[in-house]
Design a protein around this motif. Structure first.
Motif, PDB file in Angstrom:
ATOM      1  N   ALA A 194     -66.978  50.567 -28.136  1.00  0.00           N
ATOM      2  CA  ALA A 194     -65.953  51.217 -27.318  1.00  0.00           C
ATOM      3  C   ALA A 194     -64.599  50.556 -27.520  1.00  0.00           C
ATOM      4  CB  ALA A 194     -66.363  51.158 -25.846  1.00  0.00           C
ATOM      5  N   LEU A 195     -64.597  49.202 -27.611  1.00  0.00           N
ATOM      6  CA  LEU A 195     -63.331  48.493 -27.805  1.00  0.00           C
ATOM      7  C   LEU A 195     -62.677  48.870 -29.131  1.00  0.00           C
ATOM      8  CD1 LEU A 195     -64.125  44.984 -26.328  1.00  0.00           C
ATOM      9  CD2 LEU A 195     -62.102  46.357 -25.787  1.00  0.00           C
ATOM     10  N   ARG A 237     -58.109  53.836 -27.214  1.00  0.00           N
ATOM     11  CA  ARG A 237     -56.810  54.410 -27.596  1.00  0.00           C
ATOM     12  C   ARG A 237     -55.709  54.029 -26.606  1.00  0.00           C
ATOM     13  NH1 ARG A 237     -58.465  54.379 -31.541  1.00  0.00           N
ATOM     14  NH2 ARG A 237     -59.490  55.938 -32.820  1.00  0.00           N
ATOM     15  N   ASP A 238     -56.082  53.811 -25.327  1.00  0.00           N
ATOM     16  CA  ASP A 238     -55.018  53.503 -24.354  1.00  0.00           C
ATOM     17  C   ASP A 238     -55.215  52.128 -23.748  1.00  0.00           C
ATOM     18  OD1 ASP A 238     -56.249  54.227 -21.304  1.00  0.00           O
ATOM     19  OD2 ASP A 238     -57.326  54.937 -23.107  1.00  0.00           O
ATOM     20  N   GLY A 266     -58.599  49.747 -22.463  1.00  0.00           N
ATOM     21  CA  GLY A 266     -58.775  48.472 -23.169  1.00  0.00           C
ATOM     22  C   GLY A 266     -58.894  47.320 -22.201  1.00  0.00           C
ATOM     23  N   MET A 267     -57.996  47.283 -21.200  1.00  0.00           N
ATOM     24  CA  MET A 267     -58.038  46.183 -20.227  1.00  0.00           C
ATOM     25  C   MET A 267     -59.307  46.203 -19.422  1.00  0.00           C
ATOM     26  SD  MET A 267     -54.080  45.890 -19.065  1.00  0.00           S
ATOM     27  CE  MET A 267     -54.469  45.039 -17.555  1.00  0.00           C
TER      28      MET A 267
END
Ligand code: PHE
Length: 331
Positions: free
Chosen positions: A40-41, A45-46, A50-51
């Motif tokens: 997934a990481l 895309r956003d 990510g965080m």
């Protein structure tokens, strides 16, 4: 992907792991290269996703690390309890060291002669040619003076080839009567085989007094034989030659392997040479300043390895220095 569900699943799996291997498997499943979160990481895309994912990854990592150290501590605790030494239990099967066979024989021989009133004298392993050859009446050109037979340190210094130099040193130091033995290591350029070694041990004996005869020598050797080997073994004296005794004899004991029939150990002779002996050559007395008209004496030199082999009936003296406990423990 449902990050929350993944986190819950991962935390549960970590908590359920009960061994180091299981923790490692959880780590690979949830954090490894092919894990859902890494996947997934990679696709993120956003910034916000990510965080979130990174936060989940960090929490999972912490949980798995913690689980790992909890298990390690538990394992250590278990071992500490299990392996605790109960000092009140009786000890069993303690192995004790013992003296090397040659040391035992050395002390035994010393005791026999101390009992007869002899002194035990220390010699030198590094000797000068004066004591190793000249004083012992070795003529110039004698084969023992060659570096092919003897280990030289320099022109005038050798590793003693026999314990006999102690005879000269003792006589130089004191007046008769002399009753002494001297035991220790000796060196020769010999190729090792079943009955030879470049390093071996000898016991030297020297008696100087008024009226000492050959019968005193054979009587003393006979006593030593009986003490060392028991009554059953036959011994024999043959005439021989040594530069420092006149007459010279060599002592033989019946072979312990074949009992005299002949075998490789005794080189098919039935007898094993134990050492030399003889009446001290008057020239030695002149060398040290004793009066040869007044005094006579005898000397002998025996190999301790040979004594050990004859006593304990093993065919190869190299066993003594192989340090194989199966051999050494027997004595
Ligand atoms: N030194 C002799 C040897 O090593 C033995 C010996 C000692 C002989 C004393 C006679 C007298 O063979």
């Amino acid at each position: 992907m449902d990050a929350e569900a993944l986190e819950r699943e991962g935390l549960a799996a970590a908590a359920a792991a009960i061994s180091a291997d299981a923790v490692e498997a959880v780590r690979i499943e949830f954090l490894g290269r092919k894990s859902a979160i890494k996947q997934a990481l990679r696709d993120v895309r956003d910034r916000e996703t990510g965080m979130t994912l990174n936060a989940v990854r960090e929490r999972l990592e912490t949980a798995i690390d913690e689980r790992e150290s909890v298990l390690a501590r538990a394992e250590l605790d278990a071992r500490l309890t299990q392996e605790r030494v109960d000092v009140t239990l009786p000890v069993g099967g303690q192995t004790r060291g013992s003296l090397h066979l040659i040391t035992q024989i050395r002390r035994e021989v010393e005791d026999i002669f101390l009992g007869l009133g002899y002194r035990v004298v220390d010699g030198r392993e590094v000797e000068t040619t004066r004591y190793n050859f000249d004083g012992l009446n070795f003529p110039a050109g004698h084969p023992a003076r060659s570096p092919l037979a003897t280990l030289f340190i320099d022109e005038e210094t050798v590793l003693r080839t026999e314990t006999s130099p102690s005879q000269i040193r003792t006589m130089e130091m004191q007046q008769p009567p002399v009753y002494m033995v001297s035991l220790g290591r000796t060196y020769r350029r010999d190729t090792p085989d079943a009955t030879h070694s470049p390093i071996f041990h000898q016991v030297e004996g020297l008696v100087v007094d008024e009226g000492i005869t050959l019968a005193d020598l054979t009587g003393t050797l006979d006593l030593l034989f009986k003490k060392l080997f028991g009554e059953q073994r036959r011994s024999e004296f043959r005439t021989h030659y040594f530069p420092f005794t006149e007459p010279s004899i060599e002592a033989y004991v019946s072979c312990h392997i074949c009992d005299g029939d002949g075998c490789p150990v005794c080189r098919h002779s039935g007898w094993i040479e134990v050492g030399g002996a003889g009446m001290v050559d008057p020239r030695l007395f002149e060398f040290v300043g004793y009066d040869p008209e007044r005094y006579s004496g005898f000397a002998f030199g025996w190999g301790l390895e040979r004594i050990a082999m004859l006593r304990h009936e093993f065919p190869d003296l190299r066993e003594l220095w192989r340090n194989d406990l199966r051999f050494s423990r027997q004595f």
